[in-house]
Design a protein around this motif. Sequence first.
Motif, mmCIF file in Angstrom:
data_model
loop_
_atom_site.group_PDB
_atom_site.id
_atom_site.type_symbol
_atom_site.label_atom_id
_atom_site.label_comp_id
_atom_site.label_asym_id
_atom_site.label_seq_id
_atom_site.Cartn_x
_atom_site.Cartn_y
_atom_site.Cartn_z
ATOM 1 N N GLY A 96 0.696 7.808 -5.513
ATOM 2 C CA GLY A 96 2.095 7.325 -6.071
ATOM 3 C C GLY A 96 2.145 5.689 -6.131
ATOM 4 O O GLY A 96 1.265 5.032 -5.985
ATOM 5 N N ILE A 97 3.425 5.183 -6.140
ATOM 6 C CA ILE A 97 3.500 4.117 -6.300
ATOM 7 C C ILE A 97 3.590 3.396 -4.674
ATOM 8 O O ILE A 97 4.416 3.879 -4.093
ATOM 9 C CB ILE A 97 5.201 3.652 -6.839
ATOM 10 C CG1 ILE A 97 5.294 4.284 -8.309
ATOM 11 C CG2 ILE A 97 5.541 2.242 -6.970
ATOM 12 C CD1 ILE A 97 6.461 4.286 -9.040
ATOM 13 N N ALA A 98 2.951 2.375 -4.526
ATOM 14 C CA ALA A 98 2.732 1.784 -3.197
ATOM 15 C C ALA A 98 2.223 0.186 -3.568
ATOM 16 O O ALA A 98 2.022 -0.032 -4.503
ATOM 17 C CB ALA A 98 1.503 2.377 -2.564
ATOM 18 N N LYS A 99 2.411 -0.486 -2.374
ATOM 19 C CA LYS A 99 2.205 -1.776 -2.463
ATOM 20 C C LYS A 99 0.772 -1.954 -1.532
ATOM 21 O O LYS A 99 0.384 -1.318 -0.475
ATOM 22 C CB LYS A 99 3.238 -2.652 -1.544
ATOM 23 C CG LYS A 99 2.960 -4.212 -1.708
ATOM 24 C CD LYS A 99 3.739 -4.966 -0.738
ATOM 25 C CE LYS A 99 5.323 -5.051 -1.365
ATOM 26 N NZ LYS A 99 6.215 -3.861 -0.942
ATOM 27 N N ASP A 100 -0.152 -2.933 -2.109
ATOM 28 C CA ASP A 100 -1.526 -3.125 -1.461
ATOM 29 C C ASP A 100 -1.722 -4.963 -1.528
ATOM 30 O O ASP A 100 -1.049 -5.386 -2.526
ATOM 31 C CB ASP A 100 -2.337 -2.697 -2.288
ATOM 32 C CG ASP A 100 -2.888 -1.243 -1.931
ATOM 33 O OD1 ASP A 100 -3.118 -1.017 -0.413
ATOM 34 O OD2 ASP A 100 -2.961 -0.588 -2.699
ATOM 35 N N PHE A 101 -2.374 -5.196 -0.442
ATOM 36 C CA PHE A 101 -2.815 -6.589 -0.265
ATOM 37 C C PHE A 101 -3.862 -6.861 -1.303
ATOM 38 O O PHE A 101 -4.913 -6.040 -1.629
ATOM 39 C CB PHE A 101 -3.158 -6.881 1.198
ATOM 40 C CG PHE A 101 -3.469 -8.411 1.250
ATOM 41 C CD1 PHE A 101 -2.526 -9.410 1.095
ATOM 42 C CD2 PHE A 101 -4.633 -8.686 1.529
ATOM 43 C CE1 PHE A 101 -3.017 -10.702 1.390
ATOM 44 C CE2 PHE A 101 -5.165 -9.998 1.907
ATOM 45 C CZ PHE A 101 -4.053 -11.016 1.732
ATOM 46 N N PRO A 115 5.377 10.551 -7.397
ATOM 47 C CA PRO A 115 3.711 10.620 -7.527
ATOM 48 C C PRO A 115 2.994 9.958 -8.598
ATOM 49 O O PRO A 115 3.531 9.801 -9.629
ATOM 50 C CB PRO A 115 3.778 12.220 -7.340
ATOM 51 C CG PRO A 115 5.040 12.481 -8.232
ATOM 52 C CD PRO A 115 6.066 11.413 -7.697
ATOM 53 N N TYR A 116 1.889 9.926 -8.345
ATOM 54 C CA TYR A 116 0.791 9.243 -9.346
ATOM 55 C C TYR A 116 0.482 10.359 -10.376
ATOM 56 O O TYR A 116 0.232 11.747 -9.931
ATOM 57 C CB TYR A 116 -0.596 8.810 -8.944
ATOM 58 C CG TYR A 116 -1.576 8.470 -10.073
ATOM 59 C CD1 TYR A 116 -1.363 7.142 -10.575
ATOM 60 C CD2 TYR A 116 -2.333 9.103 -10.343
ATOM 61 C CE1 TYR A 116 -2.206 6.811 -11.487
ATOM 62 C CE2 TYR A 116 -3.414 8.882 -11.131
ATOM 63 C CZ TYR A 116 -3.232 7.596 -11.794
ATOM 64 O OH TYR A 116 -4.186 7.435 -12.806
#
Length: 243
Positions: free
Chosen positions: A224-229, A138-139
């Motif tokens: 949390g930790i995630a991928k973004d364009f 989580p963030y």
Amino acid sequence: MRRVFLFALTALAAVASAEKVVVGRLGRAKTAAQIYAAPSAKAKVLSRVKAGVNLVVKKEGSNWLTVVMTDHRLAYIPAQTVEVLPYEYVEDRSQAVVKQTRNTRSTYVASRGGVPRGTTDARYQLAEYAQKFEGTTPYKWGGNEIGSGIDCSGFVKKMYGAIGVSLPRTAAEQARVGMKITRYEDLRPGDRLYFWDAKRGKIGHTGIYVGGGYFTHSSSGHNGIAKDFLSARWQKICVDARR
């Protein structure tokens, strides 16, 4: 459901390529759509895509398109949900290339992220390693630990620490360290991105570029930790990049 993401392609830099193999055509999702294991809406759903996501189209049909997954399996998407573009997806051993078929002067490289075959570059390994934590933590503002909670600069510091590079704690401090990257087309997996926080009037966010136009980060928006364009919205506030 285990998701297998499709190739995400972004035109990043002009290249010359040898020994190329045409995998398929470039397509772009016109609407949100599901990817199936067979050309039937009753088949198993393998993945979902949002409007605007780029796909590799292997075969075109009147009702279904055959697309290539990141693990090279073939899957199927309703034809009406995808616009097939005048570009070929061309692949060699170490890179993916998108070539405009109607204008041979335009050839672009699009990294798929992760560690290219045959490379031992620590930054590529870092990009691969960082993505393993997406969805796991989580963030947490001021957090420093994977698992219990971490913020954006804490995440970048932790990932770089894994390859023996010590960075300052805050995003603003980190943005003053390392080789400055001035053009988007020069970005490589493992590079650090820094974003402006207008409310605070300073750099307030950071992430790690992983290739293909994507970056991974610890985000309050994703909790949390995630991928973004690296979309136009992100590019507008991206004020620094470091290697």
